[in-house]
Design a protein around this motif. Structure first.
Motif, short mmCIF file in Angstrom:
data_model
loop_
_atom_site.label_atom_id
_atom_site.label_comp_id
_atom_site.label_asym_id
_atom_site.label_seq_id
_atom_site.Cartn_x
_atom_site.Cartn_y
_atom_site.Cartn_z
N LEU A 73 0.83 -1.21 0.00
CA LEU A 73 0.00 0.00 0.00
C LEU A 73 0.86 1.26 0.00
O LEU A 73 0.52 2.26 -0.63
CB LEU A 73 -0.93 0.00 1.21
CG LEU A 73 -2.07 -1.03 1.18
CD1 LEU A 73 -2.81 -1.06 2.50
CD2 LEU A 73 -3.03 -0.72 0.04
N GLY A 74 1.99 1.20 0.71
CA GLY A 74 2.91 2.35 0.70
C GLY A 74 3.47 2.59 -0.69
O GLY A 74 3.63 3.74 -1.13
N ASN A 75 3.77 1.49 -1.41
CA ASN A 75 4.27 1.60 -2.78
C ASN A 75 3.21 2.23 -3.67
O ASN A 75 3.49 3.11 -4.50
CB ASN A 75 4.65 0.22 -3.29
CG ASN A 75 5.40 0.27 -4.61
OD1 ASN A 75 5.66 1.33 -5.17
ND2 ASN A 75 5.75 -0.88 -5.13
N GLU A 76 1.96 1.78 -3.51
CA GLU A 76 0.87 2.33 -4.33
C GLU A 76 0.66 3.82 -4.04
O GLU A 76 0.47 4.62 -4.95
CB GLU A 76 -0.42 1.56 -4.05
CG GLU A 76 -1.59 2.05 -4.91
CD GLU A 76 -2.88 1.30 -4.62
OE1 GLU A 76 -3.89 1.59 -5.28
OE2 GLU A 76 -2.87 0.43 -3.72
N ASP A 77 0.69 4.17 -2.77
CA ASP A 77 0.48 5.58 -2.40
C ASP A 77 1.59 6.47 -2.96
O ASP A 77 1.32 7.57 -3.46
CB ASP A 77 0.41 5.71 -0.88
CG ASP A 77 0.09 7.12 -0.43
OD1 ASP A 77 -1.01 7.61 -0.75
OD2 ASP A 77 0.95 7.75 0.22
N GLN A 78 2.82 6.00 -2.89
CA GLN A 78 3.94 6.77 -3.43
C GLN A 78 3.81 6.92 -4.94
O GLN A 78 4.09 7.99 -5.50
CB GLN A 78 5.26 6.10 -3.07
CG GLN A 78 6.50 6.86 -3.52
CD GLN A 78 6.58 8.25 -2.92
OE1 GLN A 78 6.36 8.43 -1.72
NE2 GLN A 78 6.89 9.24 -3.73
N THR A 79 3.37 5.87 -5.60
CA THR A 79 3.18 5.94 -7.06
C THR A 79 2.11 6.95 -7.41
O THR A 79 2.26 7.75 -8.34
CB THR A 79 2.81 4.55 -7.61
OG1 THR A 79 3.85 3.62 -7.31
CG2 THR A 79 2.60 4.60 -9.11
N VAL A 86 2.47 14.45 -12.05
CA VAL A 86 2.38 14.46 -13.51
C VAL A 86 1.13 15.23 -13.96
O VAL A 86 1.19 16.09 -14.85
CB VAL A 86 2.35 13.02 -14.07
CG1 VAL A 86 2.01 13.03 -15.55
CG2 VAL A 86 3.69 12.34 -13.85
N LEU A 87 0.00 14.94 -13.34
CA LEU A 87 -1.25 15.60 -13.73
C LEU A 87 -1.20 17.10 -13.46
O LEU A 87 -1.70 17.90 -14.26
CB LEU A 87 -2.43 14.96 -13.00
CG LEU A 87 -2.69 13.48 -13.28
CD1 LEU A 87 -3.90 12.98 -12.49
CD2 LEU A 87 -2.88 13.23 -14.76
N GLN A 88 -0.61 17.48 -12.34
CA GLN A 88 -0.51 18.91 -12.03
C GLN A 88 0.40 19.63 -13.04
O GLN A 88 0.10 20.76 -13.45
CB GLN A 88 0.04 19.10 -10.61
CG GLN A 88 -0.97 18.74 -9.53
CD GLN A 88 -0.40 18.85 -8.14
OE1 GLN A 88 0.82 18.77 -7.94
NE2 GLN A 88 -1.26 19.02 -7.15
N ARG A 117 4.90 13.41 -20.75
CA ARG A 117 4.23 13.15 -19.48
C ARG A 117 3.23 12.00 -19.61
O ARG A 117 3.01 11.24 -18.67
CB ARG A 117 3.51 14.41 -18.99
CG ARG A 117 4.44 15.57 -18.66
CD ARG A 117 5.28 15.25 -17.44
NE ARG A 117 6.18 16.37 -17.10
CZ ARG A 117 6.92 16.42 -16.00
NH1 ARG A 117 6.88 15.41 -15.14
NH2 ARG A 117 7.71 17.45 -15.75
N LEU A 118 2.62 11.88 -20.79
CA LEU A 118 1.72 10.75 -21.03
C LEU A 118 2.48 9.44 -20.94
O LEU A 118 2.02 8.48 -20.31
CB LEU A 118 1.07 10.90 -22.40
CG LEU A 118 0.23 9.71 -22.90
CD1 LEU A 118 -0.89 9.38 -21.92
CD2 LEU A 118 -0.33 9.99 -24.29
N ALA A 119 3.67 9.38 -21.55
CA ALA A 119 4.49 8.16 -21.47
C ALA A 119 4.90 7.89 -20.03
O ALA A 119 4.93 6.73 -19.59
CB ALA A 119 5.72 8.31 -22.36
N GLN A 123 4.06 4.63 -17.61
CA GLN A 123 5.10 3.93 -16.86
C GLN A 123 4.71 3.81 -15.38
O GLN A 123 4.91 2.74 -14.77
CB GLN A 123 6.42 4.68 -17.00
CG GLN A 123 7.59 4.01 -16.28
CD GLN A 123 8.89 4.79 -16.44
OE1 GLN A 123 8.88 5.94 -16.86
NE2 GLN A 123 10.00 4.17 -16.09
N LEU A 124 4.17 4.87 -14.82
CA LEU A 124 3.74 4.81 -13.41
C LEU A 124 2.59 3.81 -13.24
O LEU A 124 2.53 3.11 -12.23
CB LEU A 124 3.30 6.20 -12.94
CG LEU A 124 4.41 7.24 -12.78
CD1 LEU A 124 3.83 8.62 -12.52
CD2 LEU A 124 5.35 6.84 -11.63
N ALA A 125 1.69 3.76 -14.21
CA ALA A 125 0.58 2.83 -14.13
C ALA A 125 1.05 1.38 -14.21
O ALA A 125 0.32 0.47 -13.80
CB ALA A 125 -0.43 3.11 -15.24
#
Length: 396
Positions: A73-79, A86-88, A117-119, A123-125
């Motif tokens: 969960l910590g990994n997911e939250d950091q991601t 990226v969105l900001q 940023r889309l790429a 990658q984050l997803a």
């Protein structure tokens, strides 16, 4: 009755062997610190100790599950924190691109970064955890969840949500499927969405949208048509007029409990469609922004169209950012639940070990006293045997 010399000696030897066995058993108890070495020592106590041992092992496993859940969960939250960044950044670029003073080249430069940023978002997803499993693939953790083909991004995972047991009858989810995080996001303002007709020729730009009375909004399909530069009408799917009025730049058009702001001057026949919000994903929103920034601007209508498209995409981007906030809030709730249960499990573990100690741990002072008595008895038996083993009736 005749008593043979052999029987007397064998009886003495058997007695010493029994005493040696008792001494050895007590010595083993002292060496291991355990009162119960086999179930026969204390059947009831052995059964109780076995139950407490299993309960303690299960509690330890719950603690390990909590540690694993915290890590995932910590990994997911950091991601998702990086996704927010990226969105900001894309939002900043989009608003900068909506500035009418920029040249086509300037906007294309902004579009280049948006596509980068889309790429990065893809990658984050596709982030993996420490075990090499994709955290946004649902239950298909070995399958790359998002595959990019040009501007299109497809989800290859499933809708499952992994969970682990943290206590008897209690589980906590350790992740979220990518479809729930990056896709299926309500477009527009989350209730309804608008879109300009591709045949518009004026300089009209849609602004803020809102719902003033949700009870009046029926989720139907409507069209705002400008019958003149200063007049409009709203028709439903059956082409029935439901509202009409005059228009001036900066006005808000309201009908069926919704409000839409407009600026600019429409051409006769320009229109906007209004309908319930449909599902949209983050990736297509970023692609829409890049497409708008790359569009050439030759006429005032082109400039207005670019501004309008960016404005609609920014609204969708805000919905995407809200989705990330919601998911992170759920993650935080899970982490809090897991942490609270970890504290409770720690107390339970201490209690179980204390009970187990009372059942099977050895009382050293009593055991040592018993061992000394047994050793004394064994030594006395050995000494007596030495004295009598050579005697016979011939001695008399």
């Amino acid at each position: 009755m005749r008593i043979s010399t052999f029987w007397m000696q064998q009886s003495a030897v058997n007695a010493m062997l029994d005493q040696q066995s008792q001494v050895a058993h007590t010595q083993l108890q002292v060496a291991t610190g355990k009162r119960i070495l086999s179930p026969s020592d204390d059947p009831a106590g052995a059964s109780r100790a076995l139950g407490l041992t299993h309960a303690s092992a299960a509690n330890d496993q719950y603690q390990r599950n909590i540690d694993a859940a915290d890590a995932r969960l910590g990994n997911e939250d950091q991601t998702l924190s990086s996704v927010t960044d990226v969105l900001q950044r894309v939002r900043t670029l989009a608003l900068e691109g909506a500035n009418g003073t920029l040249s086509d080249g300037d906007r294309k430069n902004l579009a280049t970064e948006v596509r980068q940023r889309l790429a990065q978002l893809v990658q984050l997803a596709n982030t993996k955890d420490a075990n090499g499993e994709y955290i946004f693939a649902g239950n298909a953790t070995r399958t790359q969840p998002f595959v990019q083909n040009g501007s299109a991004v497809a989800y290859m995972g499933d809708q499952g949500q992994r969970a682990v047991a943290i206590a008897p009858g209690q589980t906590v989810a350790t992740g979220d499927p990518g479809s729930d995080v990056f896709q299926n996001i309500r477009a527009g303002n989350g209730t309804f969405d608008i879109a300009a007709s591709p045949t518009n020729t004026g300089t009209l730009v849609a602004g803020a949208t809102s719902v003033s009375d949700l009870s009046q909004w029926d989720g139907g399909a409507y069209q705002i048509r400008f019958t003149a530069a200063n007049a409009y009408e709203v028709v439903d799917a059956s082409n029935t007029v439901v509202s009409s009025g005059s228009y001036a730049s900066g006005d808000t058009i309201a009908f069926r409990g919704v409000q839409i702001g407009f600026t600019g001057t429409p051409a006769v026949g320009d229109s906007y469609s209004v309908g319930p919000s449909a599902a949209k994903d983050m990736f297509s929103t970023l692609s829409d922004i890049a497409d708008a920034l790359e569009s050439p601007s030759f006429t005032p209508h082109d400039a207005a169209s670019i501004t309008d498209r960016i404005g609609r995409a920014v609204q969708n981007l805000d919905q995407a950012m809200d989705r990330v906030v919601d998911v992170r809030a759920r993650i935080g709730a899970r982490l809090n639940t897991a942490d609270d249960q970890a504290k409770l499990n720690a107390g339970i573990g201490v209690d179980l070990k204390a009970q187990l100690s009372k059942v099977q741990e050895l009382d050293y002072s009593s055991a040592v006293s018993t061992l000394n008595l047994q050793m004394t008895g064994l030594q006395a038996a050995q000494a007596a045997y030495v004295k009598v083993q050579g005697l016979s009736l011939f001695n008399y």
